[in-house]
Design a protein around this motif. Structure first.
Motif, PDB file in Angstrom:
ATOM      1  N   GLY A  48       0.670  -1.462  -0.213  1.00 44.69           N
ATOM      2  CA  GLY A  48       0.367  -0.343  -0.526  1.00 44.69           C
ATOM      3  C   GLY A  48       0.711   1.687   0.165  1.00 44.69           C
ATOM      4  O   GLY A  48       0.606   2.191  -0.383  1.00 44.69           O
ATOM      5  N   VAL A  49       2.080   0.877  -0.196  1.00 41.22           N
ATOM      6  CA  VAL A  49       3.038   2.428  -0.234  1.00 41.22           C
ATOM      7  C   VAL A  49       3.223   2.349  -1.132  1.00 41.22           C
ATOM      8  O   VAL A  49       3.617   1.769  -2.703  1.00 41.22           O
ATOM      9  CB  VAL A  49       4.542   2.112   0.842  1.00 41.22           C
ATOM     10  N   PRO A  50       2.876   4.202  -1.668  1.00 40.38           N
ATOM     11  CA  PRO A  50       3.484   4.615  -3.198  1.00 40.38           C
ATOM     12  C   PRO A  50       4.660   4.691  -3.658  1.00 40.38           C
ATOM     13  O   PRO A  50       5.498   3.694  -2.816  1.00 40.38           O
ATOM     14  CB  PRO A  50       3.179   6.110  -2.470  1.00 40.38           C
ATOM     15  N   GLU A  51       4.553   3.951  -4.736  1.00 32.27           N
ATOM     16  CA  GLU A  51       6.496   3.566  -5.558  1.00 32.27           C
ATOM     17  C   GLU A  51       6.912   4.236  -5.025  1.00 32.27           C
ATOM     18  O   GLU A  51       7.775   4.405  -5.265  1.00 32.27           O
ATOM     19  CB  GLU A  51       6.009   3.162  -6.896  1.00 32.27           C
ATOM     20  N   VAL A  52       6.959   5.701  -5.001  1.00 38.10           N
ATOM     21  CA  VAL A  52       8.168   6.919  -5.159  1.00 38.10           C
ATOM     22  C   VAL A  52       8.221   6.532  -3.791  1.00 38.10           C
ATOM     23  O   VAL A  52       9.697   6.847  -3.227  1.00 38.10           O
ATOM     24  CB  VAL A  52       7.696   8.325  -5.344  1.00 38.10           C
ATOM     25  N   VAL A  53       7.783   5.962  -2.648  1.00 40.91           N
ATOM     26  CA  VAL A  53       8.073   5.727  -0.876  1.00 40.91           C
ATOM     27  C   VAL A  53       8.793   4.345  -0.605  1.00 40.91           C
ATOM     28  O   VAL A  53      10.091   4.880  -0.769  1.00 40.91           O
ATOM     29  CB  VAL A  53       6.841   6.353  -0.231  1.00 40.91           C
ATOM     30  N   VAL A  54       8.204   3.784  -1.356  1.00 32.95           N
ATOM     31  CA  VAL A  54       9.066   1.990  -1.871  1.00 32.95           C
ATOM     32  C   VAL A  54      10.143   3.298  -2.739  1.00 32.95           C
ATOM     33  O   VAL A  54      11.724   1.669  -1.350  1.00 32.95           O
ATOM     34  CB  VAL A  54       8.075   1.475  -2.353  1.00 32.95           C
ATOM     35  N   HIS A 132      -4.319  -7.836   4.658  1.00 32.20           N
ATOM     36  CA  HIS A 132      -3.584  -8.303   6.037  1.00 32.20           C
ATOM     37  C   HIS A 132      -4.545  -7.597   7.038  1.00 32.20           C
ATOM     38  O   HIS A 132      -3.983  -6.114   6.259  1.00 32.20           O
ATOM     39  CB  HIS A 132      -2.374  -8.629   6.046  1.00 32.20           C
ATOM     40  N   ALA A 133      -3.996  -7.747   7.970  1.00 27.91           N
ATOM     41  CA  ALA A 133      -3.782  -6.318   9.509  1.00 27.91           C
ATOM     42  C   ALA A 133      -3.244  -5.401   9.182  1.00 27.91           C
ATOM     43  O   ALA A 133      -2.464  -5.645   9.255  1.00 27.91           O
ATOM     44  CB  ALA A 133      -4.095  -7.675  10.576  1.00 27.91           C
ATOM     45  N   GLY A 134      -3.346  -4.040   9.301  1.00 31.12           N
ATOM     46  CA  GLY A 134      -2.307  -3.371   9.314  1.00 31.12           C
ATOM     47  C   GLY A 134      -2.221  -2.971   7.895  1.00 31.12           C
ATOM     48  O   GLY A 134      -1.787  -1.839   7.970  1.00 31.12           O
ATOM     49  N   PHE A 135      -2.549  -3.038   6.569  1.00 33.16           N
ATOM     50  CA  PHE A 135      -2.654  -2.372   5.537  1.00 33.16           C
ATOM     51  C   PHE A 135      -2.803  -1.318   5.837  1.00 33.16           C
ATOM     52  O   PHE A 135      -2.209  -0.265   4.361  1.00 33.16           O
ATOM     53  CB  PHE A 135      -3.038  -3.391   4.227  1.00 33.16           C
ATOM     54  N   LEU A 136      -3.380  -0.741   5.801  1.00 32.90           N
ATOM     55  CA  LEU A 136      -4.537   0.656   6.174  1.00 32.90           C
ATOM     56  C   LEU A 136      -4.082   2.150   7.253  1.00 32.90           C
ATOM     57  O   LEU A 136      -3.880   2.907   7.324  1.00 32.90           O
ATOM     58  CB  LEU A 136      -5.925   0.256   6.037  1.00 32.90           C
ATOM     59  N   SER A 137      -3.175   1.437   8.205  1.00 35.14           N
ATOM     60  CA  SER A 137      -2.769   1.745   9.153  1.00 35.14           C
ATOM     61  C   SER A 137      -0.641   1.721   9.182  1.00 35.14           C
ATOM     62  O   SER A 137      -0.636   2.952  10.202  1.00 35.14           O
ATOM     63  CB  SER A 137      -3.639   1.330  10.134  1.00 35.14           C
ATOM     64  N   ALA A 138      -0.553   0.669   8.532  1.00 36.08           N
ATOM     65  CA  ALA A 138       0.663   0.674   9.353  1.00 36.08           C
ATOM     66  C   ALA A 138       1.646   1.569   8.847  1.00 36.08           C
ATOM     67  O   ALA A 138       1.855   2.592   7.668  1.00 36.08           O
ATOM     68  CB  ALA A 138       2.118  -0.868   9.239  1.00 36.08           C
ATOM     69  N   GLU A 142       7.104   0.267   8.233  1.00 35.31           N
ATOM     70  CA  GLU A 142       6.753  -0.895   8.447  1.00 35.31           C
ATOM     71  C   GLU A 142       5.725  -1.590   7.442  1.00 35.31           C
ATOM     72  O   GLU A 142       6.099  -2.684   7.993  1.00 35.31           O
ATOM     73  CB  GLU A 142       5.848  -0.585  10.046  1.00 35.31           C
ATOM     74  N   ALA A 143       4.850  -1.417   6.931  1.00 34.76           N
ATOM     75  CA  ALA A 143       4.259  -1.756   5.524  1.00 34.76           C
ATOM     76  C   ALA A 143       5.264  -2.011   4.435  1.00 34.76           C
ATOM     77  O   ALA A 143       5.013  -3.371   4.628  1.00 34.76           O
ATOM     78  CB  ALA A 143       3.331  -0.948   5.196  1.00 34.76           C
ATOM     79  N   LEU A 144       6.297  -1.541   4.355  1.00 30.04           N
ATOM     80  CA  LEU A 144       7.235  -2.505   3.376  1.00 30.04           C
ATOM     81  C   LEU A 144       7.969  -3.361   3.470  1.00 30.04           C
ATOM     82  O   LEU A 144       8.202  -4.370   2.973  1.00 30.04           O
ATOM     83  CB  LEU A 144       8.303  -0.936   3.208  1.00 30.04           C
ATOM     84  N   ALA A 145       8.493  -3.278   5.683  1.00 32.75           N
ATOM     85  CA  ALA A 145       9.229  -3.957   5.827  1.00 32.75           C
ATOM     86  C   ALA A 145       7.931  -6.044   6.171  1.00 32.75           C
ATOM     87  O   ALA A 145       8.686  -6.925   5.694  1.00 32.75           O
ATOM     88  CB  ALA A 145       9.102  -3.952   7.599  1.00 32.75           C
ATOM     89  N   GLY A 146       6.833  -5.228   5.696  1.00 25.38           N
ATOM     90  CA  GLY A 146       6.030  -6.635   6.215  1.00 25.38           C
ATOM     91  C   GLY A 146       5.832  -7.169   4.965  1.00 25.38           C
ATOM     92  O   GLY A 146       5.615  -8.005   4.434  1.00 25.38           O
ATOM     93  N   ALA A 147       5.688  -6.482   3.445  1.00 19.41           N
ATOM     94  CA  ALA A 147       5.891  -7.042   2.603  1.00 19.41           C
ATOM     95  C   ALA A 147       6.893  -7.987   2.201  1.00 19.41           C
ATOM     96  O   ALA A 147       6.444  -8.762   1.287  1.00 19.41           O
ATOM     97  CB  ALA A 147       5.541  -5.762   1.223  1.00 19.41           C
TER      98      ALA A 147
END
Length: 219
Positions: A48-54, A132-138, A142-147
């Motif tokens: 869910g993280v924008p490509e430029v941020v990834v 998954h849990a946290g998709f909208l809020s992490a 943290e979200a990228l680490a989870g992916a």
């Protein structure tokens, strides 16, 4: 540098640098191209993280949206663009509201940014879109680490499959089957990547506590 991506250093946030380093090492063992493993578009869709941020985070730069509502709106927009109905169309506000158990007015206010989301709102919408849990809020790191941890699981499975094919005797070894089936090899591999014995001792302590908490009462 790994095909355009630099393994983040100590300045990156939290767990992300360690996970990136582990995934890069696994990819090297498997001969998997880093451009495939660290594909920005795929990781953006998964996290869910924008490509430029990834891209920035993978290169060790501080990036990401710190505000929960802004992250929520970014990721909900991504969900609505990428998780479509069987007919290829987006879900309407009414369909999201019905699926998430809220009124159309509530859903509309959240989608339009007129209302700040609660964790309950996030959980309900995540369940509707089956993410998954946290998709909208992490937070973004943290979200990228989870992916990337889910990528790591896939790579570990590929490595285990390759080793079994290379040594057919492994498939007939009951102990080896037990280790593979229960994910013990993956846990041990991760522990081996920790920088010090103190870190590994903490893992052992945590596992002891977890085992104690789930022990079945003696009959």
């Amino acid at each position: 540098m790994t095909d355009g991506f630099e393994v983040p250093g100590a300045t990156a946030t939290g767990l992300l640098p360690t996970v990136v380093a582990r995934v890069a090492a696994l990819a090297d063992r498997l001969g998997a191209p880093h451009s495939e493993v660290f594909d920005v578009r795929r990781l953006s869709a998964a996290s869910g993280v924008p490509e430029v941020v990834v891209g920035a985070l993978l290169n060790g730069r501080s990036a990401g949206e710190p505000d929960l509502q802004a992250r929520f709106l970014q990721r909900l927009d991504l969900l609505r663009r990428t998780r479509l109905k069987p007919n290829g169309r987006r879900y309407t506000q009414q369909e999201i509201a019905d699926g998430a158990g809220m009124s159309r007015q509530q859903a509309g206010a959240l989608i339009n940014g007129d209302r700040r989301p609660t964790m309950e709102h996030c959980d309900a919408i995540q369940r509707f879109f089956r993410v998954h849990a946290g998709f909208l809020s992490a937070e973004d790191p943290e979200a990228l680490a989870g992916a990337l941890q889910r990528t790591e699981q896939d790579l570990l499975q590929r490595l285990a499959d390759r080793e079994r094919q290379a040594d057919p005797a492994v498939a007939d070894d009951p102990l080896e089957r037990l280790l593979q089936d229960h994910g013990v090899r993956g846990i041990a591999w991760r522990a081996a990547q920790l920088p010090t014995d103190q870190h590994r001792d903490k893992v052992a302590e945590w596992l002891d506590m977890l085992l104690e908490s789930v022990k079945r009462p003696e009959s």
